[in-house]
Design a protein around this motif. Structure first.
Motif, PDB file in Angstrom:
ATOM      1  N   UNK A   1      76.813 150.387  29.323  1.00 14.10           N
ATOM      2  CA  UNK A   1      76.202 149.899  30.565  1.00 14.10           C
ATOM      3  C   UNK A   1      76.714 148.493  30.880  1.00 14.10           C
ATOM      4  N   UNK A   2      76.057 147.850  31.798  1.00 16.49           N
ATOM      5  CA  UNK A   2      76.478 146.533  32.234  1.00 16.49           C
ATOM      6  C   UNK A   2      76.700 146.554  33.726  1.00 16.49           C
ATOM      7  N   UNK A   3      76.841 145.391  34.315  1.00 17.36           N
ATOM      8  CA  UNK A   3      77.014 145.317  35.754  1.00 17.36           C
ATOM      9  C   UNK A   3      75.686 145.246  36.472  1.00 17.36           C
ATOM     10  N   UNK A   4      75.747 145.229  37.800  1.00 24.25           N
ATOM     11  CA  UNK A   4      74.521 145.053  38.589  1.00 24.25           C
ATOM     12  C   UNK A   4      73.765 146.369  38.737  1.00 24.25           C
ATOM     13  N   UNK A   5      72.479 146.238  39.076  1.00 22.44           N
ATOM     14  CA  UNK A   5      71.641 147.401  39.389  1.00 22.44           C
ATOM     15  C   UNK A   5      70.506 146.935  40.286  1.00 22.44           C
ATOM     16  N   UNK A   6      69.983 147.848  41.084  1.00 17.33           N
ATOM     17  CA  UNK A   6      68.924 147.493  42.026  1.00 17.33           C
ATOM     18  C   UNK A   6      67.999 148.682  42.248  1.00 17.33           C
ATOM     19  N   UNK A   7      66.721 148.401  42.457  1.00 14.74           N
ATOM     20  CA  UNK A   7      65.760 149.447  42.838  1.00 14.74           C
ATOM     21  C   UNK A   7      64.793 148.871  43.862  1.00 14.74           C
ATOM     22  N   UNK A   8      64.337 149.733  44.759  1.00 15.81           N
ATOM     23  CA  UNK A   8      63.434 149.352  45.841  1.00 15.81           C
ATOM     24  C   UNK A   8      62.293 150.361  45.884  1.00 15.81           C
ATOM     25  N   UNK A   9      61.058 149.914  46.184  1.00 14.95           N
ATOM     26  CA  UNK A   9      59.985 150.884  46.402  1.00 14.95           C
ATOM     27  C   UNK A   9      59.207 150.563  47.672  1.00 14.95           C
ATOM     28  N   UNK A  10      58.562 151.597  48.207  1.00 16.65           N
ATOM     29  CA  UNK A  10      57.728 151.451  49.402  1.00 16.65           C
ATOM     30  C   UNK A  10      56.356 152.031  49.176  1.00 16.65           C
ATOM     31  N   UNK A  11      55.887 151.995  47.936  1.00 17.90           N
ATOM     32  CA  UNK A  11      54.528 152.440  47.654  1.00 17.90           C
ATOM     33  C   UNK A  11      54.461 153.725  46.864  1.00 17.90           C
ATOM     34  N   UNK A  12      53.400 153.839  46.055  1.00 18.83           N
ATOM     35  CA  UNK A  12      53.163 155.031  45.237  1.00 18.83           C
ATOM     36  C   UNK A  12      52.051 155.855  45.858  1.00 18.83           C
ATOM     37  N   UNK A  13      52.188 157.180  45.759  1.00 24.53           N
ATOM     38  CA  UNK A  13      51.188 158.075  46.322  1.00 24.53           C
ATOM     39  C   UNK A  13      51.494 158.349  47.773  1.00 24.53           C
ATOM     40  N   UNK A  14      51.708 159.606  48.097  1.00 20.98           N
ATOM     41  CA  UNK A  14      52.124 159.966  49.451  1.00 20.98           C
ATOM     42  C   UNK A  14      51.315 161.176  49.909  1.00 20.98           C
ATOM     43  N   UNK A  15      50.862 161.152  51.148  1.00 17.63           N
ATOM     44  CA  UNK A  15      50.191 162.296  51.743  1.00 17.63           C
ATOM     45  C   UNK A  15      51.106 163.525  51.608  1.00 17.63           C
ATOM     46  N   UNK A  16      50.657 164.596  50.927  1.00 10.77           N
ATOM     47  CA  UNK A  16      51.507 165.780  50.763  1.00 10.77           C
ATOM     48  C   UNK A  16      51.908 166.402  52.106  1.00 10.77           C
ATOM     49  N   UNK A  17      51.108 166.124  53.143  1.00 12.53           N
ATOM     50  CA  UNK A  17      51.398 166.684  54.472  1.00 12.53           C
ATOM     51  C   UNK A  17      52.154 165.699  55.359  1.00 12.53           C
ATOM     52  N   UNK A  18      52.749 164.679  54.746  1.00  8.12           N
ATOM     53  CA  UNK A  18      53.488 163.690  55.537  1.00  8.12           C
ATOM     54  C   UNK A  18      54.560 164.414  56.358  1.00  8.12           C
ATOM     55  N   UNK A  19      54.540 164.260  57.702  1.00  7.63           N
ATOM     56  CA  UNK A  19      55.504 164.985  58.535  1.00  7.63           C
ATOM     57  C   UNK A  19      56.946 164.676  58.131  1.00  7.63           C
ATOM     58  N   UNK A  20      57.822 165.685  58.184  1.00  9.24           N
ATOM     59  CA  UNK A  20      59.230 165.487  57.821  1.00  9.24           C
ATOM     60  C   UNK A  20      59.873 164.303  58.542  1.00  9.24           C
ATOM     61  N   UNK A  21      59.484 164.085  59.794  1.00  7.06           N
ATOM     62  CA  UNK A  21      60.061 162.968  60.555  1.00  7.06           C
ATOM     63  C   UNK A  21      59.716 161.625  59.903  1.00  7.06           C
ATOM     64  N   UNK A  22      58.447 161.489  59.440  1.00 10.07           N
ATOM     65  CA  UNK A  22      58.039 160.249  58.778  1.00 10.07           C
ATOM     66  C   UNK A  22      58.753 160.095  57.440  1.00 10.07           C
TER      67      UNK A  22
END
Length: 319
Positions: A1-22
């Protein structure tokens, strides 16, 4: 391994019925923010600059719960919080109770860089923001039509709006949580972790908190060691049920497990999510100084994106 790495999140837990567009909108925003971070890391930007840059972008878009689009308090106002941590010397900055600061994460960075303190809150943080000349906006800027509607639903159900407590499948049609229909559940906290080409780690987290929260409530996001942590080994950003993350000192525990048990990043992340959240639902993203990226969550989903220097890239929502 080595080098750069990155991760981003926008929250945990999602409405199972979240519309595909969203779902597509969320993935598009995560991809844009991830690419912004990748481009900066390829240009030899430092990890601390990258996490601030990416979280600023997330705060500026109303899709997730931070900056513009923040969850509303019981009074219908916005009280934002954020924290940032630079791994090499464990320097950190945090803010809470912001009502007019356009980008809370940048004020947290200024607390770290330009003040003798680690954490400023409410009127003191706002006063510091004015002294530092950061961009200020009226509180109305952060309030979206969608969040006003969600606050109304939360008040009608007399509940705080969690978005990650997915009930048992046995509930059948018309799923409800805390007396609220699942369709009103929205994305949560945002965060970014990065390790640069020098092997230096950083983490940043920003949130509007919980819908219909009490005025003055502080969650895990601005608490160093709970929602955010970075050291010479790793950088961690959490999302989910703040009270459980605080009790478990979740972000710091990832580093502690690596440090004291001598295990790798993913193993440490899995251990903490399994053993440190009690009944709470949450997730986290992490990077290590050796260029690894990892995540885990114990709910149905987490908005996330990650990439490493060796070409790995992922943008995902579901388990």
């Amino acid at each position: 391994m080595g080098g750069w790495a990155i991760a981003v999140h926008g929250g945990a837990g999602v409405d199972p019925n979240l519309p595909p567009q969203r779902q597509e909108e969320a993935k598009k925003l995560l991809t844009r923010c991830l690419n912004l971070g990748i481009s900066a890391l390829r240009s030899n930007a430092s990890a601390i600059d990258v996490v601030e840059l990416v979280v600023r972008e997330l705060e500026t878009d109303p899709l997730f719960n931070s900056g513009r689009g923040s969850a509303l308090t019981e009074n219908g106002t916005v009280e934002m919080e954020a924290s940032i941590m630079d791994g090499p010397k464990r320097r950190c900055g945090a803010v809470s109770g912001l009502t007019t600061v356009k980008n809370p994460i940048s004020l947290a960075r200024l607390v770290m860089d330009k003040s003798p303190h680690s954490y400023l809150a409410f009127h003191g943080a706002e006063q510091f923001a004015r002294q530092q000349g950061v961009q200020l906006v009226d509180n109305q800027y952060f309030i979206t039509r969608e969040n006003v509607a969600m606050l109304k639903l939360a008040k009608e159900a007399n509940t705080i709006l969690f978005d990650y407590r997915i009930p048992n499948e046995s509930c059948g049609a018309g799923l409800q949580m805390n007396g609220l229909p699942l369709s009103v559940y929205a994305p949560e906290t945002v965060g970014c972790v990065a390790v640069d080409s020098e092997g230096l780690c950083a983490a940043a987290t920003s949130t509007g908190g919980l819908m219909n929260k009490r005025s003055g409530r502080i969650g895990d996001s601005p608490l160093i060691g709970a929602g955010t942590y970075a050291c010479e080994l790793c950088g961690v950003s959490c999302t989910g049920e703040g009270e459980a993350i605080i009790r478990g000192t979740v972000a710091r525990d990832v580093a502690a497990v690596m440090e004291y048990k001598g295990v790798g990043l993913q193993e440490a992340v899995d251990f903490v999510v399994k053993h440190r959240l009690d009944e709470g639902k949450a997730g986290l993203i992490a990077v290590s100084s050796s260029g690894e990226v990892a995540y885990a969550f114990n709910c149905n989903a987490m908005f996330r994106a990650s990439a490493t220097q060796d070409g790995f890239m992922e943008v995902a929502i579901w388990d």
